[in-house]
Scaffold this motif. Structure first.
Motif, PDB file in Angstrom:
ATOM      1  N   LEU A 137      -7.183  33.834 -12.290  1.00  0.00           N
ATOM      2  CA  LEU A 137      -7.375  32.611 -11.518  1.00  0.00           C
ATOM      3  C   LEU A 137      -6.073  31.822 -11.419  1.00  0.00           C
ATOM      4  CD1 LEU A 137     -10.876  31.437 -12.805  1.00  0.00           C
ATOM      5  CD2 LEU A 137     -10.311  32.400 -10.581  1.00  0.00           C
ATOM      6  N   ARG A 138      -5.335  31.792 -12.545  1.00  0.00           N
ATOM      7  CA  ARG A 138      -4.053  31.074 -12.514  1.00  0.00           C
ATOM      8  C   ARG A 138      -3.087  31.738 -11.539  1.00  0.00           C
ATOM      9  NH1 ARG A 138      -4.926  30.140 -18.078  1.00  0.00           N
ATOM     10  NH2 ARG A 138      -3.862  32.056 -18.637  1.00  0.00           N
ATOM     11  N   ASN A 139      -3.170  33.068 -11.486  1.00  0.00           N
ATOM     12  CA  ASN A 139      -2.280  33.786 -10.562  1.00  0.00           C
ATOM     13  C   ASN A 139      -2.643  33.548  -9.104  1.00  0.00           C
ATOM     14  OD1 ASN A 139      -0.715  34.901 -12.576  1.00  0.00           O
ATOM     15  ND2 ASN A 139      -2.004  36.714 -12.781  1.00  0.00           N
ATOM     16  N   LEU A 140      -3.852  33.049  -8.859  1.00  0.00           N
ATOM     17  CA  LEU A 140      -4.288  32.784  -7.497  1.00  0.00           C
ATOM     18  C   LEU A 140      -4.189  31.308  -7.124  1.00  0.00           C
ATOM     19  CD1 LEU A 140      -7.490  35.038  -7.404  1.00  0.00           C
ATOM     20  CD2 LEU A 140      -5.251  35.536  -6.407  1.00  0.00           C
ATOM     21  N   GLU A 141      -3.985  30.453  -8.112  1.00  0.00           N
ATOM     22  CA  GLU A 141      -3.953  29.015  -7.865  1.00  0.00           C
ATOM     23  C   GLU A 141      -2.519  28.514  -7.765  1.00  0.00           C
ATOM     24  OE1 GLU A 141      -5.990  27.410 -11.168  1.00  0.00           O
ATOM     25  OE2 GLU A 141      -8.002  27.934 -10.432  1.00  0.00           O
ATOM     26  N   PRO A 142      -2.303  27.450  -6.972  1.00  0.00           N
ATOM     27  CA  PRO A 142      -0.970  26.827  -6.931  1.00  0.00           C
ATOM     28  C   PRO A 142      -0.564  26.334  -8.321  1.00  0.00           C
ATOM     29  CG  PRO A 142      -2.369  26.016  -5.159  1.00  0.00           C
ATOM     30  CD  PRO A 142      -3.265  26.793  -6.075  1.00  0.00           C
TER      31      PRO A 142
ATOM     32  N   LYS B 132       2.275  23.982 -10.736  1.00  0.00           N
ATOM     33  CA  LYS B 132       3.247  22.892 -10.731  1.00  0.00           C
ATOM     34  C   LYS B 132       4.629  23.444 -11.072  1.00  0.00           C
ATOM     35  CE  LYS B 132       0.783  19.162  -9.881  1.00  0.00           C
ATOM     36  NZ  LYS B 132       1.078  18.299  -8.727  1.00  0.00           N
ATOM     37  N   VAL B 133       5.602  23.049 -10.286  1.00  0.00           N
ATOM     38  CA  VAL B 133       6.976  23.502 -10.504  1.00  0.00           C
ATOM     39  C   VAL B 133       7.886  22.284 -10.518  1.00  0.00           C
ATOM     40  CG1 VAL B 133       8.890  24.861  -9.563  1.00  0.00           C
ATOM     41  CG2 VAL B 133       6.538  25.702  -9.363  1.00  0.00           C
ATOM     42  N   THR B 134       8.825  22.262 -11.438  1.00  0.00           N
ATOM     43  CA  THR B 134       9.843  21.215 -11.467  1.00  0.00           C
ATOM     44  C   THR B 134      11.197  21.886 -11.305  1.00  0.00           C
ATOM     45  OG1 THR B 134       8.507  19.833 -12.937  1.00  0.00           O
ATOM     46  CG2 THR B 134      10.863  19.336 -12.791  1.00  0.00           C
ATOM     47  N   LEU B 135      11.922  21.493 -10.257  1.00  0.00           N
ATOM     48  CA  LEU B 135      13.206  22.121  -9.959  1.00  0.00           C
ATOM     49  C   LEU B 135      14.166  21.066  -9.452  1.00  0.00           C
ATOM     50  CD1 LEU B 135      14.805  24.786  -9.697  1.00  0.00           C
ATOM     51  CD2 LEU B 135      13.966  24.941  -7.347  1.00  0.00           C
ATOM     52  N   ASP B 136      15.331  20.976 -10.094  1.00  0.00           N
ATOM     53  CA  ASP B 136      16.362  19.998  -9.710  1.00  0.00           C
ATOM     54  C   ASP B 136      15.787  18.587  -9.667  1.00  0.00           C
ATOM     55  OD1 ASP B 136      18.299  21.970  -9.479  1.00  0.00           O
ATOM     56  OD2 ASP B 136      17.838  22.360  -7.374  1.00  0.00           O
ATOM     57  N   GLY B 137      14.933  18.259 -10.654  1.00  0.00           N
ATOM     58  CA  GLY B 137      14.368  16.920 -10.753  1.00  0.00           C
ATOM     59  C   GLY B 137      13.218  16.656  -9.802  1.00  0.00           C
ATOM     60  N   LYS B 138      12.785  17.663  -9.062  1.00  0.00           N
ATOM     61  CA  LYS B 138      11.709  17.497  -8.083  1.00  0.00           C
ATOM     62  C   LYS B 138      10.497  18.287  -8.546  1.00  0.00           C
ATOM     63  CE  LYS B 138      10.730  18.419  -3.182  1.00  0.00           C
ATOM     64  NZ  LYS B 138      11.288  18.986  -1.935  1.00  0.00           N
ATOM     65  N   GLU B 139       9.322  17.649  -8.475  1.00  0.00           N
ATOM     66  CA  GLU B 139       8.082  18.323  -8.870  1.00  0.00           C
ATOM     67  C   GLU B 139       7.238  18.594  -7.629  1.00  0.00           C
ATOM     68  OE1 GLU B 139       4.308  16.721 -11.090  1.00  0.00           O
ATOM     69  OE2 GLU B 139       5.774  17.325 -12.612  1.00  0.00           O
ATOM     70  N   PHE B 140       6.703  19.785  -7.533  1.00  0.00           N
ATOM     71  CA  PHE B 140       5.889  20.159  -6.381  1.00  0.00           C
ATOM     72  C   PHE B 140       4.977  21.311  -6.779  1.00  0.00           C
ATOM     73  CE2 PHE B 140       9.940  22.336  -6.372  1.00  0.00           C
ATOM     74  CZ  PHE B 140       9.609  23.662  -6.170  1.00  0.00           C
ATOM     75  N   SER B 141       4.033  21.636  -5.876  1.00  0.00           N
ATOM     76  CA  SER B 141       3.125  22.759  -6.113  1.00  0.00           C
ATOM     77  C   SER B 141       3.615  23.972  -5.337  1.00  0.00           C
ATOM     78  CB  SER B 141       1.699  22.409  -5.657  1.00  0.00           C
ATOM     79  OG  SER B 141       1.151  21.408  -6.488  1.00  0.00           O
ATOM     80  N   ALA B 142       3.485  25.142  -5.952  1.00  0.00           N
ATOM     81  CA  ALA B 142       3.917  26.379  -5.303  1.00  0.00           C
ATOM     82  C   ALA B 142       2.841  27.441  -5.476  1.00  0.00           C
ATOM     83  CB  ALA B 142       5.226  26.866  -5.901  1.00  0.00           C
ATOM     84  N   GLU B 143       2.595  28.177  -4.413  1.00  0.00           N
ATOM     85  CA  GLU B 143       1.665  29.306  -4.492  1.00  0.00           C
ATOM     86  C   GLU B 143       2.285  30.415  -5.351  1.00  0.00           C
ATOM     87  OE1 GLU B 143      -1.335  29.413  -3.318  1.00  0.00           O
ATOM     88  OE2 GLU B 143      -1.266  27.482  -2.263  1.00  0.00           O
ATOM     89  N   PRO B 144       1.435  31.216  -5.989  1.00  0.00           N
ATOM     90  CA  PRO B 144       1.969  32.292  -6.840  1.00  0.00           C
ATOM     91  C   PRO B 144       2.932  33.221  -6.104  1.00  0.00           C
ATOM     92  CG  PRO B 144      -0.358  31.996  -7.263  1.00  0.00           C
ATOM     93  CD  PRO B 144      -0.039  31.122  -6.096  1.00  0.00           C
ATOM     94  N   ASP B 145       2.588  33.646  -4.893  1.00  0.00           N
ATOM     95  CA  ASP B 145       3.489  34.532  -4.131  1.00  0.00           C
ATOM     96  C   ASP B 145       4.805  33.836  -3.806  1.00  0.00           C
ATOM     97  OD1 ASP B 145       1.621  36.504  -4.218  1.00  0.00           O
ATOM     98  OD2 ASP B 145       0.855  36.186  -2.184  1.00  0.00           O
ATOM     99  N   GLU B 146       4.696  32.558  -3.499  1.00  0.00           N
ATOM    100  CA  GLU B 146       5.894  31.761  -3.185  1.00  0.00           C
ATOM    101  C   GLU B 146       6.830  31.711  -4.384  1.00  0.00           C
ATOM    102  OE1 GLU B 146       6.706  27.065  -1.944  1.00  0.00           O
ATOM    103  OE2 GLU B 146       4.662  27.863  -2.119  1.00  0.00           O
ATOM    104  N   ARG B 147       6.252  31.478  -5.534  1.00  0.00           N
ATOM    105  CA  ARG B 147       7.074  31.394  -6.744  1.00  0.00           C
ATOM    106  C   ARG B 147       7.704  32.739  -7.080  1.00  0.00           C
ATOM    107  NH1 ARG B 147       5.203  28.535 -12.422  1.00  0.00           N
ATOM    108  NH2 ARG B 147       7.209  28.754 -13.489  1.00  0.00           N
TER     109      ARG B 147
END
Length: 250
Positions: free
Chosen positions: A107-112, A114-129
């Motif tokens: 389920l975690r592999n299918l759910e967006p 949370k990613v923190t990169l260069d001080g920015k936090e956002f949601s990313a899809e598993p394939d995107e990541r």
């Protein structure tokens, strides 16, 4: 003759008394024997009865011992069954936990995420990541061709991704590594325009100046470095830009 008759009569009387005494003794002896035999018979009967009781008791003890052994065997089988049930239950609980964990992982592999990169936090899809991480792995490995292709494809595939500001910066670096300076400048400037406050924007401007220097565009490099120093005076990139200005001629 009278004396002789008297003596004979006395002798006869003595013999009669003796016979009576003997008969009486015999009768008493016989009675004693009969009594003893009766007692012996009673004792034999009593002993037989006692032996029968002992035999019955022995049979009862044997039966009780057999029952106890059967009970022990039943208890042993019951303990074995209980232990097997306990093992089966433990195995089932472990299998349930493993299946639940596997399901959670899927389920975690299918759910967006949370990613923190260069001080920015956002949601990313598993394939995107995964696509981002693979492209960055190629860049870290020094495979600039593969990295440039993967990073460029990422921007096309995920135009609204939270990774894109960072991806453009690293795409510019990959193009610089390919010595494709013109395209690198275009990518760096697009990144600066889209994210003027991004923490890597000063580095992007310095990279633009480096590309211009490689292209022998000293005048353009000076202007870019001046813009860097004015826009981000406290940055490390600005300090490096000042040193670079001191070495530029023309």
């Amino acid at each position: 003759m009278a004396c002789a008759a008297a003596g004979a009569h006395a002798g006869l009387f003595d013999d009669e008394e003796a016979r009576k005494a003997i008969l009486d003794l015999r009768a008493r002896i016989q009675a004693s024997d009969e009594n003893a035999q009766a007692k012996l018979a009673d004792q034999a009967r009593a002993q037989a009865a006692l032996l029968e009781q002992v035999g019955a008791l022995r049979r009862s003890l044997l039966e009780l011992n057999a029952q106890l052994e059967a009970q022990r065997a039943d208890n042993a089988r019951l303990r074995g069954t209980q232990e097997q049930l306990a093992r089966d239950l433990a195995d089932l609980q472990k299998l349930t936990r493993d299946m639940a964990k596997s399901l959670d992982d899927r389920l975690r592999n299918l759910e967006p995420q949370k990613v923190t990169l260069d001080g920015k936090e956002f949601s990313a899809e598993p394939d995107e990541r995964r696509a981002h991480d693979a492209a960055m792995a190629a860049l870290r490995g020094g495979d600039f061709d593969k990295a440039a292709g993967a990073l460029g494809a990422f921007v096309q595939r995920y135009p609204n991704s939270g990774y894109n500001d960072s991806v453009r910066f690293w795409l510019g670096n990959a193009l610089y590594g390919q010595k494709n300076y013109k395209e690198a400048i275009s990518v760096f400037r697009a990144m600066v325009t889209a994210a003027p406050n991004h923490p890597r924007t000063p580095e992007a401007l310095l990279a633009v100046a480096n590309c211009q220097i490689e292209m022998k565009d000293t005048r353009g490099a000076r202007k870019t470095l001046d813009d860097l120093i004015k826009a981000h005076p406290a940055s490390e990139a600005a300090a490096a830009g000042k040193e670079r200005l001191g070495t530029l001629k023309g």
